[in-house]
Design a protein around this motif. Structure first.
Motif, PDB file in Angstrom:
ATOM      1  N   GLU A  65       0.846  -1.188   0.000  1.00 22.71           N
ATOM      2  CA  GLU A  65       0.000   0.000   0.000  1.00 22.71           C
ATOM      3  C   GLU A  65       0.873   1.226   0.000  1.00 22.71           C
ATOM      4  OE1 GLU A  65      -2.644  -0.183   3.249  1.00 22.71           O
ATOM      5  OE2 GLU A  65      -3.698  -1.935   2.483  1.00 22.71           O
ATOM      6  N   THR A  66       0.401   2.260  -0.666  1.00 26.33           N
ATOM      7  CA  THR A  66       1.133   3.520  -0.651  1.00 26.33           C
ATOM      8  C   THR A  66       0.394   4.485   0.254  1.00 26.33           C
ATOM      9  OG1 THR A  66       1.642   3.084  -2.941  1.00 26.33           O
ATOM     10  CG2 THR A  66       2.224   5.245  -2.111  1.00 26.33           C
ATOM     11  N   LYS A  67       1.119   5.034   1.182  1.00 30.88           N
ATOM     12  CA  LYS A  67       0.488   5.985   2.097  1.00 30.88           C
ATOM     13  C   LYS A  67       1.177   7.331   1.981  1.00 30.88           C
ATOM     14  CE  LYS A  67      -0.832   2.603   5.568  1.00 30.88           C
ATOM     15  NZ  LYS A  67      -0.583   2.128   6.914  1.00 30.88           N
ATOM     16  N   GLU A  68       0.408   8.346   2.275  1.00 30.82           N
ATOM     17  CA  GLU A  68       0.969   9.689   2.250  1.00 30.82           C
ATOM     18  C   GLU A  68       1.294  10.076   3.686  1.00 30.82           C
ATOM     19  OE1 GLU A  68       1.078  13.498  -0.212  1.00 30.82           O
ATOM     20  OE2 GLU A  68       1.370  11.384  -0.568  1.00 30.82           O
ATOM     21  N   VAL A  69       2.585  10.234   3.984  1.00 26.43           N
ATOM     22  CA  VAL A  69       2.979  10.659   5.325  1.00 26.43           C
ATOM     23  C   VAL A  69       3.812  11.927   5.203  1.00 26.43           C
ATOM     24  CG1 VAL A  69       4.193  10.024   7.430  1.00 26.43           C
ATOM     25  CG2 VAL A  69       2.999   8.272   6.113  1.00 26.43           C
TER      26      VAL A  69
ATOM     27  N   ILE B 148       0.621  -0.531  -7.661  1.00 27.46           N
ATOM     28  CA  ILE B 148       0.097   0.299  -8.738  1.00 27.46           C
ATOM     29  C   ILE B 148       0.373   1.757  -8.432  1.00 27.46           C
ATOM     30  CG2 ILE B 148      -2.005   0.985  -9.938  1.00 27.46           C
ATOM     31  CD1 ILE B 148      -3.042  -1.846  -9.309  1.00 27.46           C
ATOM     32  N   VAL B 149       1.095   2.452  -9.296  1.00 30.34           N
ATOM     33  CA  VAL B 149       1.357   3.870  -9.065  1.00 30.34           C
ATOM     34  C   VAL B 149       0.501   4.746  -9.961  1.00 30.34           C
ATOM     35  CG1 VAL B 149       3.689   3.699  -8.157  1.00 30.34           C
ATOM     36  CG2 VAL B 149       3.344   3.740 -10.613  1.00 30.34           C
ATOM     37  N   GLU B 150      -0.129   4.137 -10.948  1.00 25.89           N
ATOM     38  CA  GLU B 150      -0.986   4.934 -11.810  1.00 25.89           C
ATOM     39  C   GLU B 150      -2.075   4.014 -12.333  1.00 25.89           C
ATOM     40  OE1 GLU B 150       0.979   7.808 -14.674  1.00 25.89           O
ATOM     41  OE2 GLU B 150      -0.194   6.574 -16.004  1.00 25.89           O
TER      42      GLU B 150
END
Lengths: 617, 316
Positions: A376-380, A437-439
């Protein structure tokens, strides 16, 4: 003065003919079709084709046409309604052996296809579908490799009869501990020889420890391999999904583009593409009590605590008997008690190994661990941070009744669907490293249709308006310029079709823009001719000088635009690249059509009139 | 002959050089101000995040949608109509703790519980990292295109021409960017493609005028450089306008009939074409004078007669 030699007219005529032939396929509509491809490498023989046809006829469905190129069979139908029914019927009839996909097949006549004249591919924005840009987690790829070295060292040192105290991973290195310096040096020499291309060994001072670290080139190799392996795996998985004409490509050093035309169910696509599921077979630690280990939070030496589906803890030996890497085929089905099961086939090396370890451990319990990686990609704090979660679950525990070999089955799955998904993942091979997945871009089919209509219409309207303007303003020369412009359009389409470019919305915009700009060359020529006439030159001389003088300007102005186009192509990605291809090709075709083709037309109209008094310009 | 622009005498453009330079300086400064003050309204391509386009069977309940999405824990959500009352555009920022790739499904689930008659037309999700890279590559592309043009022109003409053309073109680019910033039109990848195309197109304009200046320097022996430039601009005026009109027709067709997807692209081109005509004529040429263009710069030596050169110095 204004006459071309015959060969030049002929050459232009031939190029024109080629241009028309290769651009025409784009104007045939596409037909609903169903595509079948075998899951294994086998070819489709006529008998199989007949089986397919019978299956369709049994449902009362009419086949418009059928094709078989050995690798793929294609059936065309009257409308999408029949197509959907046919797809269902075929899925039922062919079972697990073939992938059935809905397709839109071009209705280009066969003689054109024989000349290799095919339409351009339509981009996702013009036909709908999903686009994923995936990034490979290179850190994970490296970790996995280091873990593998750890195992290999143990095996290797045992084989070499070199005694060691322990081998453990430490950061990005593997640390081997020895009782004395002599055995360390022996190990260092043997390991150094075995891994001379990939590892560097350092003897740590003041201890008997040996440290192994991966060399820079080996690290790059690992990353390259991970990417390649992932592309192969993704390709297999996409094929299993049954998508017609998918695109799976490398982009940059660690990214992969996956495009699935026509797919709308992104959830399932993502599940299948992104999951890294694999299996591990480990012996159960029967000497110790798992409940006690869970309470103390500490596993006995050489064991690890796992959880079963029920939530109960279970202790498994650290040593892995077999990993999912050796699995070459997996299919779902049911066991003798009618529970969902996955039937597994191993490759030669895996079979030998599994045969040996199960033989040594008959009557012992074996656990099957299902390992799934999700990222998972999280915004920190404004930074994108990747977190990887790994779920490990023991899906099956069974007593080894006999020596197991190439084929065996595992049970303990919740549902037939889960068995199917697991079989699919295992069959498609494991991802060498997790991808995330980045896009993601999804375009609905109706949106795609609308885009193509609007894009195409705007081109037509613009073209008509330019032609009207040119004809009114320059009269005969305006007509000639307009014809040259239309020919330019054909050339551009033909070139794009020949290189099998993918037509996207920015590409369509590029066509419009290049058509608008292409008229510039003709305007330059026409204005020059007018100037010469104004200055008192005779019509024939004016035409000649007009073309000659304008040529230098056309070269300069188009080459600078071409430079811009090439830079765009080299640096751009996605829509910019598509646009740049059209821009560059458009400049080349417009230089040819505006100068050579229009000159040929002018020559034919005026060049053979010796006493020409007036030009309609 | 049907002529829209029958100029018999050269128009003294260079006499107004100071005025035109002042005007372009003012527009340029305005754009820089707008860029600095408002900033570009960057699309999801560059910022990362999610943009969804959904279509309702009836006209869309914007407020309900906004509330429903906010209830799922998203803040800074933009929900707006676009194109028609049935089409809705939803913009969501990157959010912590949610796998961004699942956002679209989650939102569609929420919307469907409110109104079943909703279909997804389009989803764009871009990770923050990718957006940043695109942004940087876009800037790099812009610089490289400009550099390539300067090198080519310096090679074909002379450095004064190359630098003048480059400045004039960047002037166009900055004005497009400034207008996009001022009106807060969305700036995405296709707009960037449009701007880069303008760069190529606008230099095209300058080159046509330069070409004529070079030719006039060789043929008009007794005139001063400003007169030569005036004459070059005047004699290419007709072509400049007609070419612009035809390109503009195509672009306007895109603007009107191309739909939402091509709208901002066409908008960038429209501005570029309009300012391109101005900058190629009234920015690039005065700059030539400013840089002190002289006849000798273009005609190396009287004795070095080129092959095929006529007595008047022209090459036919």
């Amino acid at each position: 003065m204004n006459r071309y030699p015959l060969w030049k007219y002929l050459m232009i005529a031939v190029i024109l003919l080629i241009g028309v032939i290769y651009s025409v396929p784009n104007f045939f509509p596409s037909e609903p079709a169903v595509q079948l491809s075998p899951k294994t490498e086998q070819a489709i023989d006529p008998a199989t084709m007949q089986r397919f046809e019978q299956a369709l006829q049994a449902q009362g469905l009419t086949i418009r046409a059928s094709e078989n190129n050995g690798q793929q069979a294609l059936f065309r139908f009257e409308d999408t309604d029949v197509q959907l029914k046919a797809s269902e019927a075929l899925k039922e009839a062919v079972g697990d052996q073939f992938v059935v996909a809905l397709n839109l097949a071009p209705s280009t006549p066969s003689w054109l296809r024989a000349l290799n004249a095919n339409p351009m591919f339509l981009g996702l924005d013009l036909r709908g579908g999903v686009h994923f840009l995936m990034e490979v987690d290179m850190k994970a790829a490296l970790d996995k490799q280091i873990d593998r070295y750890e195992d290999e060292f143990r095996d290797f040192l045992r084989e070499q009869d070199i005694k060691y105290l322990g081998i453990a991973r430490e950061g990005d290195t593997v640390l081997a501990k020895f009782r004395d310096a002599a055995s360390r040096d022996a190990a260092s020499a043997a390991l150094g020889k075995e891994y001379q291309n990939s590892l560097q060994f350092t003897a740590l001072p003041d201890t008997n420890d040996l440290q192994a670290s991966i060399s820079q080139t080996a690290m790059l190799d690992i990353q390259k391999f991970a990417l390649q392996q992932n592309i192969t795996t993704l390709r297999k998985r996409v094929n299993e999904l049954g998508v017609a004409e998918p695109v799976i490509q490398q982009q940059g050093a660690n990214r992969i583009v996956v495009q699935l035309p026509g797919v709308q169910d992104t959830a399932r696509a993502k599940e299948i593409l992104g999951a890294t599921a694999t299996l591990e077979f480990r012996l159960v630690d029967e000497q110790n009590d798992p409940m006690q280990a869970q309470q103390s939070g500490r596993a006995p030496l050489g064991s690890q605590i796992y959880k079963e589906r029920s939530g109960d803890p279970i202790l498994l030996k650290r040593q892995v008997m077999l990993t999912g890497d050796y699995i070459i085929d997996a299919s779902s089905g049911f066991d003798d008690n009618n529970r969902p099961a996955v039937h597994i086939t191993l490759d030669g090396k895996g079979a030998t190994r599994f045969n040996k370890v199960t033989g040594e451990n008959v009557q012992k319990l074996m656990g099957v661990v299902f390992i799934e990686n999700k990222i998972e990609t999280k915004e920190v704090n404004g930074q994108a941070v990747k977190t990887s979660t790994t779920t490990q679950e023991v899906i099956n525990v069974a007593r080894i009744q006999e020596q197991l070999g190439k084929r065996f089955q595992i049970t303990g799955l919740d549902s037939p669907k889960e068995a199917r998904d697991l079989a699919l993942l295992l069959r498609a091979g494991a991802l060498a490293a997790p991808v995330y997945i980045v896009e993601e871009r999804t375009v609905g089919p109706s949106m795609g249709k609308e885009n193509i209509e609007k894009g195409f219409n705007s081109n037509i309207w613009g073209f008509v308006a330019v032609v009207l303007f040119m004809v009114i303003y320059y009269r005969v020369f305006g007509v000639i310029s307009s014809v040259a412009l239309a020919i330019n359009g054909f050339f551009l389409f033909a070139l794009l079709s020949m290189i099998q470019a993918t037509l996207t919305l920015p590409g369509l915009a590029g066509i419009a823009l290049t058509l608008g700009m292409a008229i510039d060359a003709n305007v330059l020529i026409n204005e020059r001719i007018r100037e010469e006439l104004r200055a008192g030159a005779s019509p024939q001389v004016a035409i000649n000088i007009g073309y000659e003088r304008a040529w230098g300007t056309i070269i300069d102005s188009n080459l600078t635009t071409l430079i811009a186009g090439i830079a765009l192509f080299l640096l751009g990605s996605g829509p910019i690249k598509g646009f740049a291809v059209v821009l560059c090709l458009g400049i080349l075709t417009s230089m040819f059509s505006a100068v050579t083709v229009s000159r040929a037309m002018v020559n034919l109209v005026y060049g053979y009139k010796p006493h020409l008094q007036k030009l309609a310009i | 002959m049907f002529e829209l622009f029958p100029f018999n005498k050269a128009i003294p453009f260079m006499r107004y050089g100071r005025t035109t330079t002042a005007i372009s300086l003012a527009t340029f400064l305005f754009s820089v101000f707008a860029l600095f003050f408002y900033g570009l309204n960057l699309g999801v391509d560059f910022t990362g995040g999610t943009v969804m386009e959904v279509r309702y069977a009836q006209s869309a309940p914007i407020d309900t949608i906004r509330e429903a999405i906010k209830a799922t824990g998203y803040h800074e959500v933009a929900v707006q109509n676009f194109g028609s009352t049935q089409d809705v555009l939803i913009r969501l920022p990157l959010k912590e703790g949610v796998s961004s790739a699942q956002v679209s499904e989650q939102i569609m689930g929420v919307l469907k519980t409110g109104t079943p008659d909703v279909t997804l037309s389009k989803v764009d999700f871009v990770g923050g990292q990718v957006g940043q890279e695109l942004y940087e590559n876009g800037g790099l592309a812009l610089i490289l295109v400009a550099a390539g043009i300067i090198i080519y022109l310096a090679f074909r003409f002379e450095w004064r021409f190359a630098v003048s053309a480059a400045i004039a073109n960047l002037h166009d680019v900055v004005i497009i960017l400034g207008l996009f910033a001022f009106f807060q039109w969305q700036f995405d990848l296709t707009v960037l493609a449009g701007i880069l195309a303008v760069l190529g197109y606008s230099v095209n304009e300058s080159v046509v005028v330069f070409d004529r200046i070079r030719e006039n320097i060789r043929t008009m022996r007794d005139e001063t450089i400003p007169d030569i430039i005036d004459s070059a601009i005047t004699s290419t005026m007709s072509r400049t306008i007609i070419t612009h009109v035809s390109t503009q027709i195509m672009v306007l067709a895109m603007l009107w009939f191309g739909g939402e997807a091509l709208h901002n692209f066409a908008l960038a081109l429209t501005i570029g074409i309009m300012f391109g005509i101005y900058s190629s004529v009234l920015v690039a040429s005065p700059l030539l004078l400013l840089f002190g263009l002289k006849r000798e710069h273009m005609i190396p030596q009287e004795s070095e007669k080129m092959e095929g050169m006529n007595a008047d110095g022209s090459i036919v």
